[in-house]
Design a protein around this motif. Sequence first.
Motif, PDB file in Angstrom:
ATOM      1  N   SER A  37     -20.168 -66.721 -37.803  1.00 35.67           N
ATOM      2  CA  SER A  37     -21.538 -66.159 -37.092  1.00 35.67           C
ATOM      3  C   SER A  37     -22.677 -66.085 -38.027  1.00 35.67           C
ATOM      4  CB  SER A  37     -20.918 -64.753 -36.693  1.00 35.67           C
ATOM      5  OG  SER A  37     -21.068 -63.962 -38.025  1.00 35.67           O
ATOM      6  N   ARG A  38     -22.535 -66.629 -39.232  1.00 33.03           N
ATOM      7  CA  ARG A  38     -23.847 -66.362 -40.335  1.00 33.03           C
ATOM      8  C   ARG A  38     -24.170 -67.942 -40.173  1.00 33.03           C
ATOM      9  NH1 ARG A  38     -23.180 -62.645 -45.212  1.00 33.03           N
ATOM     10  NH2 ARG A  38     -25.171 -63.585 -45.652  1.00 33.03           N
ATOM     11  N   ASP A  52     -27.481 -64.756 -36.474  1.00 30.36           N
ATOM     12  CA  ASP A  52     -26.343 -64.317 -36.386  1.00 30.36           C
ATOM     13  C   ASP A  52     -25.739 -64.681 -34.925  1.00 30.36           C
ATOM     14  OD1 ASP A  52     -24.212 -62.471 -35.176  1.00 30.36           O
ATOM     15  OD2 ASP A  52     -25.028 -60.629 -36.650  1.00 30.36           O
ATOM     16  N   ILE A  59     -31.427 -62.792 -37.736  1.00 37.33           N
ATOM     17  CA  ILE A  59     -31.320 -61.592 -38.460  1.00 37.33           C
ATOM     18  C   ILE A  59     -32.712 -61.491 -39.430  1.00 37.33           C
ATOM     19  CG2 ILE A  59     -30.258 -60.473 -40.605  1.00 37.33           C
ATOM     20  CD1 ILE A  59     -27.857 -62.099 -39.458  1.00 37.33           C
TER      21      ILE A  59
END
Length: 309
Positions: A37-38, A52, A59
Motif C-alpha cells: 500500500s506504500r 497510500d 500521504i
Amino acid sequence: TSATGAKSGMTCVSSHPIHQSTAPGIVSVDMHKADDSRIVTGGVDAQVILFDAAKEKPIQKMLGHGKKVNSVVLHPQREVIISASSDNTCRVWANTDGKAYDCVNVVRRHTGEVMEVSLHALGDYFSTCAKDKSFGIHDLTQGRVVRHVTDLEQSYNCLRFHPDGLLLAGGTSTKVVNLWDIKAQKIVATLNGQEGEINTLSFSENGYYLASGSKNGQVKLWDLRKPIDIQTLTADGPVNSVRFDGTGQYLAVASNSLQVFNFETKSSLAQTVEFKDHQAPVMGVCFGQHAKSLASVSMDRSLKLYKAK
C-alpha cells in the motif's frame, strides 16, 4: 510462495492523477517491498509523492527538487525515500519523528541530470548515475560519497546494484551494458547486442538474469552466468522501464502500453497480459509482493494500480 498474481490475470483497479496538471507526467515509481500500500512517485512537476494505496490518497508531497524526478526508491527497512532529479541532485528524505518526511541530505556531486538511484542489497549504500559521465556510491547513514567514478567513456542512463552487492550494471546511450566490479572499480564484462540507447535495467532476484530495455523498443534478456543474450522482445514503443518481480518469475515492461511476461521456465519470457489503460507512454512500473499487485505511472499524469483477480 508462488507468484500466482500475474499468472491468474490482473486487472486495473484504480487510477490516481496525483501530480500537477501544469507540468503533466509521472516518470518514476517504487512500491515498498513489505507493504504494497506504500508507493512513491516522481513527477515532471519536480514533486516526490508518497501515496497510500489502501486509502487511495497521497500521504505527503515532498518539495525541493527543481526539475523532473527521474528515479525514486522506498527503503525496505527504514523510513527513507531517495529521489534523483534532472536538477543534477539526489535527495534523501527521512521520517524521523513518525509524522512526516523531511529532506536530510542533498547529493550535489553531479554536474548533469541524475538519471537513476539504486539501493544496495544491505540497504546502507545507494548509487547514482548522471549525464556527466560519472556515477557515485553513497553512504546512506553518514550522507557521504564513498566513491565517485568520473571520466567514463559515456554517461549511464541507468545503473543498478546486482543483488549480491558486488557488481553494478550500467546502460549507455552507445547501446552497451557494462558490469562493474565495485571494489576493483573496473568493468569486468560488457554486454553487446542491444540496437538502441539503453534506458532501463533490472536484475532477477537471484542475480542470474538481467533485463535491458532500449529507446528503439527492444527488450533483451541476458544470462549473466555465460554471459549471453537468451531472448529479444519488441515492445510497442521506446522501453521506459523493465522490472522483475521479487520472485523472479515475472518481468514487467513499460512502453506505450504495459506488458507482463512470465519467466517461470527460466529459459524464455512468455507474455501473460497487456494493459492499455494509460492514455500516454508508461514511464515506470513496479511489482508488489508475490506479483499479486502492480503499479504503473505515465505521462498521462496518473498512477494506476492493478491487482490479481
